[in-house]
Enzyme design. Structure first.
Site, PDB file in Angstrom:
ATOM      1  N   SER A  51      -2.792   6.283   0.296  1.00 39.09           N
ATOM      2  CA  SER A  51      -3.356   6.855   1.517  1.00 39.09           C
ATOM      3  C   SER A  51      -3.549   5.759   2.572  1.00 39.09           C
ATOM      4  CB  SER A  51      -4.661   7.587   1.181  1.00 39.09           C
ATOM      5  OG  SER A  51      -5.092   8.387   2.248  1.00 39.09           O
ATOM      6  N   MET A  52      -4.764   5.501   3.011  1.00 39.70           N
ATOM      7  CA  MET A  52      -4.982   4.398   3.948  1.00 39.70           C
ATOM      8  C   MET A  52      -4.415   3.099   3.391  1.00 39.70           C
ATOM      9  SD  MET A  52      -8.528   2.787   5.499  1.00 39.70           S
ATOM     10  CE  MET A  52      -8.849   1.538   4.248  1.00 39.70           C
TER      11      MET A  52
END
Length: 249
Positions: free
Chosen positions: A95-96
């Site tokens: 994700s991030m």
């Protein structure tokens, strides 16, 4: 929580493997912490030395101000792995962490010590922006509801008001870092990129994941698993198999 070997402020080594032929730098998701990668370290040691990044503002760094700028985070992480260890380094981010891993890889390549591979999990390509995302601007309750819907955090966390107050600044800063990030024209990594995604991820379509091929000069391969944004929680064995295959473990 499994204790980690102290390797500085940013890096945790939960299963040190000093004789391993490759290092794997693992970057957490928004609101996540280094301890998310304890099972990865346990599964890959001693064949790989897993370095899990701890962002400021959480767990043992909870007294520190979280950083809401992805490029500043990338600067700090790239510096943290500039420790003179000459073993090959691969980067895994979810994700991030995938977006951050991309920026870290750019910095390491510029310094002449680029990673052998970037594993980008649960994140659309940097070139596949979705304008107008504003989670970091929402009320506390709306932000927490958005995080809850992704099913990556133990539901009991949201029932502990004191804990919520503690982690909320870090979550908001992480979303700010991702949502204010813009890819610089012409930026492309040179290393191979392995993309992993869930087929029902509301944050990333398969086509958005496939777009990572436009962000590297190297080859890409795509692995699609059943599941949502945190598909890897249920597909850990499959994800580890991909890591082992590409790292030659």
């Amino acid at each position: 929580m499994t204790s980690a070997v102290d390797t500085g402020v940013w890096i945790r080594r939960y299963q040190p493997a000093p004789d391993a032929g490759v290092r794997l730098l693992c970057l957490p998701h928004a609101g996540g912490a280094s301890s998310y990668y304890v099972p990865v370290a346990a599964a890959l040691a001693p064949a790989a030395d897993v370095l899990a990044v701890q962002y400021p503002g959480r767990q043992d760094r909870r007294s520190e101000e979280p950083l809401g700028d992805l490029r500043e985070l990338a600067d700090r992480v790239a510096d943290a792995v500039s420790d003179g260890d000459e073993r090959p380094l691969a980067v895994f981010g979810h994700s991030m962490g995938a977006l951050l891993g991309y920026e870290v890889a750019l910095r390491l390549e510029k310094a002449g010590r680029g990673p052998v591979r970037l594993f980008a999990s649960g994140r659309r390509a940097p070139s596949a922006a979705r304008p107008g995302e504003d989670m970091h601007k929402r009320t506390d309750s709306a932000l927490l509801e958005g995080v809850r819907r992704l099913s990556g955090t133990d539901a009991q966390v949201f029932e502990d008001e004191e804990l919520v107050r503690m982690v909320l600044p870090a979550i908001r800063a992480d979303y700010r870092a991702v949502e204010t990030y813009e890819l610089r024209p012409g930026d492309r990594v040179r290393c191979p990129v392995t993309v992993l995604t869930g087929d029902a991820d509301p944050m990333t379509t398969v086509e958005e994941a496939r777009a990572w091929s436009a962000c590297t000069e190297g080859p890409t391969d795509l692995h699609v698993f059943p599941g949502g944004h945190f598909y890897l929680n249920d597909r850990a064995a499959d994800v580890l198999a991909v890591l082992r295959a590409h790292l030659g473990l």
